[in-house]
Design an enzyme around this catalytic site. Structure first.
Site, PDB file in Angstrom:
ATOM      1  N   ASP A 138      -0.077  33.725  13.524  1.00 29.78           N
ATOM      2  CA  ASP A 138      -1.349  34.126  12.924  1.00 29.78           C
ATOM      3  C   ASP A 138      -2.197  32.893  12.612  1.00 29.78           C
ATOM      4  O   ASP A 138      -1.986  32.224  11.605  1.00 29.78           O
ATOM      5  CB  ASP A 138      -1.078  34.924  11.649  1.00 29.78           C
ATOM      6  CG  ASP A 138      -2.351  35.339  10.930  1.00 29.78           C
ATOM      7  OD1 ASP A 138      -3.454  35.142  11.495  1.00 29.78           O
ATOM      8  OD2 ASP A 138      -2.257  35.837   9.785  1.00 29.78           O
TER       9      ASP A 138
ATOM     10  N   GLU B  41      -0.414   0.970   8.448  1.00 28.32           N
ATOM     11  CA  GLU B  41       0.435   0.504   7.346  1.00 28.32           C
ATOM     12  C   GLU B  41       0.202   1.434   6.152  1.00 28.32           C
ATOM     13  O   GLU B  41      -0.675   1.193   5.329  1.00 28.32           O
ATOM     14  CB  GLU B  41       0.101  -0.937   6.980  1.00 28.32           C
ATOM     15  CG  GLU B  41       0.302  -1.930   8.120  1.00 28.32           C
ATOM     16  CD  GLU B  41      -0.156  -3.333   7.753  1.00 28.32           C
ATOM     17  OE1 GLU B  41      -0.859  -3.501   6.723  1.00 28.32           O
ATOM     18  OE2 GLU B  41       0.172  -4.276   8.489  1.00 28.32           O
TER      19      GLU B  41
ATOM     20  N   GLU C 169       0.765   3.200   2.659  1.00 28.34           N
ATOM     21  CA  GLU C 169       1.343   2.971   1.337  1.00 28.34           C
ATOM     22  C   GLU C 169       1.512   4.312   0.616  1.00 28.34           C
ATOM     23  O   GLU C 169       0.849   5.296   0.951  1.00 28.34           O
ATOM     24  CB  GLU C 169       0.442   2.034   0.526  1.00 28.34           C
ATOM     25  CG  GLU C 169       0.305   0.655   1.168  1.00 28.34           C
ATOM     26  CD  GLU C 169      -0.805  -0.183   0.565  1.00 28.34           C
ATOM     27  OE1 GLU C 169      -0.805  -1.404   0.798  1.00 28.34           O
ATOM     28  OE2 GLU C 169      -1.689   0.383  -0.125  1.00 28.34           O
TER      29      GLU C 169
ATOM     30  N   GLU D 284       4.989  -2.437  -3.119  1.00 25.44           N
ATOM     31  CA  GLU D 284       3.583  -2.825  -3.027  1.00 25.44           C
ATOM     32  C   GLU D 284       3.062  -3.287  -4.396  1.00 25.44           C
ATOM     33  O   GLU D 284       3.799  -3.399  -5.352  1.00 25.44           O
ATOM     34  CB  GLU D 284       2.739  -1.684  -2.456  1.00 25.44           C
ATOM     35  CG  GLU D 284       2.335  -1.893  -0.993  1.00 25.44           C
ATOM     36  CD  GLU D 284       1.492  -3.144  -0.760  1.00 25.44           C
ATOM     37  OE1 GLU D 284       0.863  -3.652  -1.724  1.00 25.44           O
ATOM     38  OE2 GLU D 284       1.461  -3.630   0.381  1.00 25.44           O
TER      39      GLU D 284
ATOM     40  N   GLU E 257       5.644   0.468   0.664  1.00 27.14           N
ATOM     41  CA  GLU E 257       5.069   0.477   2.006  1.00 27.14           C
ATOM     42  C   GLU E 257       6.195   0.315   3.022  1.00 27.14           C
ATOM     43  O   GLU E 257       7.108  -0.492   2.820  1.00 27.14           O
ATOM     44  CB  GLU E 257       4.059  -0.658   2.174  1.00 27.14           C
ATOM     45  CG  GLU E 257       3.427  -0.733   3.553  1.00 27.14           C
ATOM     46  CD  GLU E 257       2.400  -1.847   3.662  1.00 27.14           C
ATOM     47  OE1 GLU E 257       2.372  -2.526   4.715  1.00 27.14           O
ATOM     48  OE2 GLU E 257       1.620  -2.054   2.701  1.00 27.14           O
TER      49      GLU E 257
ATOM     50  N   HIS F 235      -4.030   0.507   6.167  1.00 24.22           N
ATOM     51  CA  HIS F 235      -4.692  -0.406   7.098  1.00 24.22           C
ATOM     52  C   HIS F 235      -4.226  -0.077   8.513  1.00 24.22           C
ATOM     53  O   HIS F 235      -3.033   0.114   8.755  1.00 24.22           O
ATOM     54  CB  HIS F 235      -4.343  -1.855   6.758  1.00 24.22           C
ATOM     55  CG  HIS F 235      -4.612  -2.221   5.334  1.00 24.22           C
ATOM     56  ND1 HIS F 235      -3.931  -3.200   4.654  1.00 24.22           N
ATOM     57  CD2 HIS F 235      -5.494  -1.701   4.429  1.00 24.22           C
ATOM     58  CE1 HIS F 235      -4.368  -3.297   3.420  1.00 24.22           C
ATOM     59  NE2 HIS F 235      -5.320  -2.397   3.256  1.00 24.22           N
TER      60      HIS F 235
ATOM     61  N   ARG G 135      -9.055 -10.786   3.312  1.00 20.02           N
ATOM     62  CA  ARG G 135      -8.601  -9.414   3.105  1.00 20.02           C
ATOM     63  C   ARG G 135      -9.602  -8.564   2.332  1.00 20.02           C
ATOM     64  O   ARG G 135      -9.363  -7.384   2.102  1.00 20.02           O
ATOM     65  CB  ARG G 135      -7.236  -9.421   2.398  1.00 20.02           C
ATOM     66  CG  ARG G 135      -6.118  -9.970   3.274  1.00 20.02           C
ATOM     67  CD  ARG G 135      -4.815 -10.168   2.512  1.00 20.02           C
ATOM     68  NE  ARG G 135      -3.800 -10.795   3.365  1.00 20.02           N
ATOM     69  CZ  ARG G 135      -2.849 -10.138   4.005  1.00 20.02           C
ATOM     70  NH1 ARG G 135      -2.751  -8.841   3.897  1.00 20.02           N
ATOM     71  NH2 ARG G 135      -1.979 -10.784   4.757  1.00 20.02           N
TER      72      ARG G 135
ATOM     73  N   GLU H 139      -7.732  -5.296  12.381  1.00 21.74           N
ATOM     74  CA  GLU H 139      -7.193  -4.408  11.353  1.00 21.74           C
ATOM     75  C   GLU H 139      -8.350  -3.785  10.570  1.00 21.74           C
ATOM     76  O   GLU H 139      -9.137  -4.503   9.952  1.00 21.74           O
ATOM     77  CB  GLU H 139      -6.280  -5.209  10.416  1.00 21.74           C
ATOM     78  CG  GLU H 139      -5.774  -4.467   9.198  1.00 21.74           C
ATOM     79  CD  GLU H 139      -5.129  -5.395   8.180  1.00 21.74           C
ATOM     80  OE1 GLU H 139      -4.301  -4.912   7.401  1.00 21.74           O
ATOM     81  OE2 GLU H 139      -5.470  -6.599   8.152  1.00 21.74           O
TER      82      GLU H 139
ATOM     83  N   ARG I 247      -9.368  -1.905   7.434  1.00 21.51           N
ATOM     84  CA  ARG I 247      -8.689  -1.856   6.140  1.00 21.51           C
ATOM     85  C   ARG I 247      -9.180  -0.731   5.228  1.00 21.51           C
ATOM     86  O   ARG I 247      -8.611  -0.504   4.171  1.00 21.51           O
ATOM     87  CB  ARG I 247      -8.843  -3.205   5.421  1.00 21.51           C
ATOM     88  CG  ARG I 247      -8.158  -4.336   6.169  1.00 21.51           C
ATOM     89  CD  ARG I 247      -8.373  -5.684   5.479  1.00 21.51           C
ATOM     90  NE  ARG I 247      -7.824  -5.752   4.142  1.00 21.51           N
ATOM     91  CZ  ARG I 247      -6.548  -5.976   3.849  1.00 21.51           C
ATOM     92  NH1 ARG I 247      -5.653  -6.134   4.819  1.00 21.51           N
ATOM     93  NH2 ARG I 247      -6.139  -6.032   2.593  1.00 21.51           N
TER      94      ARG I 247
END
Length: 473
Positions: A54, A133, A135, A215, A223, A272, A342, A361, A363
């Site tokens: 369904d 990655e 967390e 973390e 993580e 990330h 970062r 990356e 983030r």
């Protein structure tokens, strides 16, 4: 165990005395759904015909007058469930229309399949690799409720700093300070054995893990990083990843959340995402430009930065997501790129120098996202950048949070709320429609579902902190 064909699955069921076969699929917002049948009911024809269910009972899918849908098992996704008492073979499924036989456009896995096909058909490359990655928090207790006359939540963790003065008969201390959970050894890190068990089960299920660790936040933040994989494979792996982490925690009498910001005034949980495009075994993002990147890679970065406000409707798809995207907690709110920095929305990792490891990356994303949709949307933005040669501008290699106001004013920022991200998606989604990867129906349904069921529902309810601010006015 690596099964590839329906015949291999049927033979495996007989050989290993499988009792139950569990069929699973992803709903529209991003939860894994399932139902089971006795193993004797499984034959090769079932993989061709599928099984009915369904579709009107699944969030964001069919209307009640067109509810019948098919699950079509995908043989190569099969694995033996490590948690259930009865010996159970799990098989991930695609969703089909029982009348036309076509893949269902709102099936997130189907969107990921189409995104991979679009890349191959474009001639830009034959494979896109993603390495998320994710967390999460491991708590000992969670309570929450909201009704007409009260609203609250309560979280607890044996390693939460807030318990440093609690009578625990005895309280042995060693509770990570706020923002200092990255990453002291046990006994301060009380969750090493649990995370190791999660990691080893994932490895047993064929998902290679690169690292696991505590973390930054207190209260059980962790993580576990999977090795990069192609888009569709990574989407499948993310489902198993969350399933294993939640069930190992349950085994220890604990609970896991992938909410981006469950704890106020400490770091939230991000996801990330590392990305690179390859062709015939060659990494097309490696070059001799900025930070060892190719021109293609820089155009891809330009596409992701240009479309980031709309992308966040899929990569940061909850109202809670935007309580993480605030300055001061390592979450990138400024849409810029950099090597090493970062605090930029896109970072080019500098501790990997070989051609094969070159990637960027993104983030901003968080683990509340539906991985099939988030990764597909990110690929489409990157491809749009490559096809239209979108210049990402100059890198921002300074600490963004220390910039003077006049310089910071020139750096675009992420949306401040889910409503803003959905508005950005409404105004900027043509890049997602290419190759029929996403459809207008998928975009419209996503926006309306999120607005009606999440944004408006939250807006209706008083917040506990409003009483602290306004009760005595």
């Amino acid at each position: 165990m690596e099964l590839k064909t329906p015949k291999e699955v049927v033979d495996f069921i007989a050989k290993e005395n499988i009792q139950v076969v569990d069929f699973r699929f992803m709903d529209f917002p991003g939860l894994w759904q399932h139902f089971s049948i006795p193993s004797r009911e499984v034959d090769e024809q079932l993989f061709e015909d599928g099984l009915g269910f369904d579709g009107s009972s699944i969030r964001g899918w069919q209307a009640i007058n067109e509810s019948d849908m098919l699950v079509k098992p995908v043989a190569e996704t099969a694995f033996v469930d490590p948690f259930l008492h009865a010996k159970t073979l799990v098989i991930n499924c695609n969703i089909g229309d029982p009348i036309t036989g076509e893949d269902y456009t709102r099936d997130p896995r189907n969107i990921a399949k189409k995104a991979e096909a679009y890349l191959k058909g474009s001639g830009l490359g034959d494979t896109v690799y993603f390495g998320p990655e994710a967390e999460f928090f491991i708590f000992d207790d969670v309570r929450f409720d909201q009704n007409e006359h009260e609203g609250y939540y309560h979280l607890d963790s044996s390693e939460g700093r807030w318990n440093s003065g609690k009578v625990e008969n005895p309280n042995l201390g060693y509770k990570p300070r706020y923002k200092e959970g990255y990453f002291p050894v046990p006994p301060t890190d009380k969750l090493q054995d649990i995370r190791s068990e999660m990691m080893l089960i994932l490895e047993d299920l064929g998902i290679p893990i690169e690292a696991q660790h505590h973390e930054v936040a207190t209260g059980g933040q962790g993580e576990i990083d999977m090795r990069f994989a192609p888009l569709l494979k990574m989407g499948d792996s993310m489902l198993i990843y969350k399933y294993v982490i939640k069930n190992v925690a349950q085994k220890y009498g604990k609970t896991v959340t992938f909410m981006p910001k469950p704890i106020w005034n400490d770091n939230g949980s991000g996801m990330h995402i590392h990305m690179s495009i390859w062709n015939k075994g060659k990494n097309l993002f490696a070059g001799d430009g900025y930070a060892g990147m190719s021109e293609m890679a820089m155009f891809a970065i330009g596409g992701v930065l240009k479309h980031a406000p709309a992308l966040l409707a899929f990569t940061n798809p909850t109202t809670n997501s935007y309580k993480r995207l605030v300055p001061g907690f390592e979450a990138p709110v400024n849409l810029a790129y950099s090597s090493r920095n970062r605090s930029a929305a896109i970072r080019i990792p500098m501790y990997h120098t070989s051609e094969k490891s070159k990637r960027f990356e993104f983030r901003c994303p968080d683990p509340s996202s539906n991985a099939y949709l988030a990764l597909s949307a990110m690929l489409m933005a990157a491809m749009d950048g490559i096809m239209n040669k979108i210049d990402p501008g100059q890198p921002l290699d300074k600490d963004i949070y220390d910039l003077p106001p006049e310089e910071l004013a020139n750096v675009p920022q992420t949306p401040a709320s889910l409503r803003e991200a959905l508005s950005a998606l409404e105004n900027d989604h043509d890049f997602l429609l290419k190759g029929d990867v996403f459809t207008e129906d998928v975009i419209d349904t996503w926006i309306s579902y999120k607005m009606e069921n999440e944004v408006k529902e939250l807006n209706l309810r008083p917040h506990p902190w409003e009483f602290a601010m306004y009760y005595d006015i």
